[in-house]
Design an enzyme around this catalytic site. Structure first.
Site, PDB file in Angstrom:
ATOM      1  N   CYS A 286     -41.639  47.422  48.928  1.00  0.00           N
ATOM      2  CA  CYS A 286     -41.402  46.563  50.096  1.00  0.00           C
ATOM      3  C   CYS A 286     -42.681  45.975  50.684  1.00  0.00           C
ATOM      4  O   CYS A 286     -42.792  44.765  50.906  1.00  0.00           O
ATOM      5  CB  CYS A 286     -40.605  47.321  51.153  1.00  0.00           C
ATOM      6  N   HIS A 334     -40.140  50.850  56.018  1.00  0.00           N
ATOM      7  CA  HIS A 334     -39.662  49.684  55.268  1.00  0.00           C
ATOM      8  C   HIS A 334     -40.051  48.418  56.006  1.00  0.00           C
ATOM      9  O   HIS A 334     -40.195  48.410  57.236  1.00  0.00           O
ATOM     10  CB  HIS A 334     -38.147  49.746  55.078  1.00  0.00           C
ATOM     11  N   HIS A 346     -36.700  40.847  51.128  1.00  0.00           N
ATOM     12  CA  HIS A 346     -37.364  42.147  50.989  1.00  0.00           C
ATOM     13  C   HIS A 346     -37.112  42.709  49.598  1.00  0.00           C
ATOM     14  O   HIS A 346     -36.269  42.217  48.839  1.00  0.00           O
ATOM     15  CB  HIS A 346     -36.871  43.126  52.058  1.00  0.00           C
TER      16      HIS A 346
END
Length: 372
Positions: A286, A334, A346
């Site tokens: 990520c 994240h 993402h």
């Protein structure tokens, strides 16, 4: 340890520099997980590969499995962040050791040169009967020769003092470089241990999640994916309902040129697989995606999602504009990039690919703007 021994120890670092080039896989850096660290063979609760859960027998059971798998991947993401941070720190320490090793070598060369100069001055005085150059002229009855002699004595004395001062300063610097190199070496080894521990935890959590999912029948796995989408849609719908304004220039402001470039890079990576520690070009985790996107836009940012949250300027979520980074979960484990219209891009987790998703499909911790 005396100075000679310190210098000798430092030179050993130069010989060991080859060890610093061992490649290490990279990723995103979280707060320590409060739950016990799992081992490679016995992952922590909620799922243990050694004691697999029974296959789900109902929609409710399948939803529990989905939640368990999500939890495992979130923990893997947090460990990935820890791994990435340790790797970045190890790279920094390696670079510092290389610089210090070169400084030590340069310092030793300089000391050798200064000792040669000091020796030459001592030999010159010996040839003059122990007197500095020009001292004999001071004894002359000739006024002109006397003044010349005084000037030569002063110049010689100043030269001797300068050499000795330079030698002392260089020796002190060399000792400092040696101590700093030793400190950085210990930090490097500490970060390597952290990397190994994080890697072990990542692999254990991913293995547990994959094993749990592999126990499902084909139709159950298909339904699991549907449940994932439904959960994300519910979260996105709830989030959109709380947003008073959607991307209006009066609140979000015009997207910067760098923000547009970052979005263009990130969206061009759609379809590439998630790989923990990866920063492209073929795969990303990520924060690997967001850090590369902003680097491509000419604005280097921290490597990990936690460091991005800690170090980049924060903005109110109502002022969010394309290019801003959305940090998710309480541990900042994240990150995604906002692209507008309530959407973000993402790299989700192992087994998934870079994709577009609702910006509110996960729990938002906050928003940061790299080019504020």
């Amino acid at each position: 340890m005396n100075r000679r021994h310190r210098a000798a120890a430092a030179i050993t670092l130069v010989c060991a520099l080859g060890l610093l080039t061992v490649p290490a896989q990279a990723m995103a850096a979280p707060t320590p997980d409060a739950s016990p660290s799992p081992s490679a063979t016995a992952p922590a609760s909620p799922v243990s590969p050694a004691s697999p859960a029974a296959p789900p027998s109902s929609e409710k059971d399948l939803e529990k499995v989905r939640e368990q798998i999500e939890t495992l991947y979130r923990k893997a993401g947090a460990a990935t962040d820890a791994y990435n941070l340790a790797e970045e720190q190890a790279k920094k320490q390696s670079g510092e050791i290389v610089k210090l090793a070169q400084a030590i070598v340069d310092g030793q060369t300089r000391i050798a040169e200064l000792k040669d100069r000091a020796g030459a001055q001592a030999r010159e005085q010996y040839r003059n009967g122990g007197l500095p150059p020009g001292a004999q002229l001071v004894l002359s009855d000739d006024p002109k020769l006397f003044l010349d002699g005084v000037n030569k004595v002063r110049t010689s004395q100043q030269a001797n003092k300068a050499v000795l001062a330079d030698l002392t300063r260089t020796q002190e610097d060399l000792e400092t470089y040696t101590q700093d190199a030793s400190t950085n070496w210990h930090k490097l080894e500490t970060n390597r241990v952290k990397q190994a521990q994080a890697k072990k935890k990542i692999n254990a959590q991913i293995a547990a999640a994959e094993k749990l999912e592999s126990q499902l029948e084909k139709k159950e796995r298909a339904r699991l994916r549907q449940l994932e989408k439904e959960a994300a849609n519910r979260a996105q719908t709830a989030w959109l309902a709380t947003r008073p304004v959607q991307d209006t220039p009066s609140t979000s402001g015009a997207t910067s040129a760098a923000g547009k470039a970052a979005v263009a890079f990130a969206t061009s990576q759609i379809g590439k697989p998630y790989v923990w520690g990866a920063t492209g070009p073929g795969s990303y985790d990520c924060s690997g995606l967001t850090s590369k996107a902003w680097a491509a836009a000419g604005r280097p940012i921290p490597r990990t999602s936690q460091e991005q949250w800690r170090l980049l300027p924060r903005i109110d979520i109502r002022d969010m504009r394309p290019g801003d980074l959305i940090i998710y979960h309480a541990d900042a484990s994240h990150v995604g990039m906002y692209v507008g219209d309530g959407t973000m891009v993402h790299s989700p987790r192992p087994g998934r690919h870079v994709t577009l998703a609702g910006a509110g499909s996960m729990t938002i911790l906050g928003v940061v703007r790299p080019d504020k």
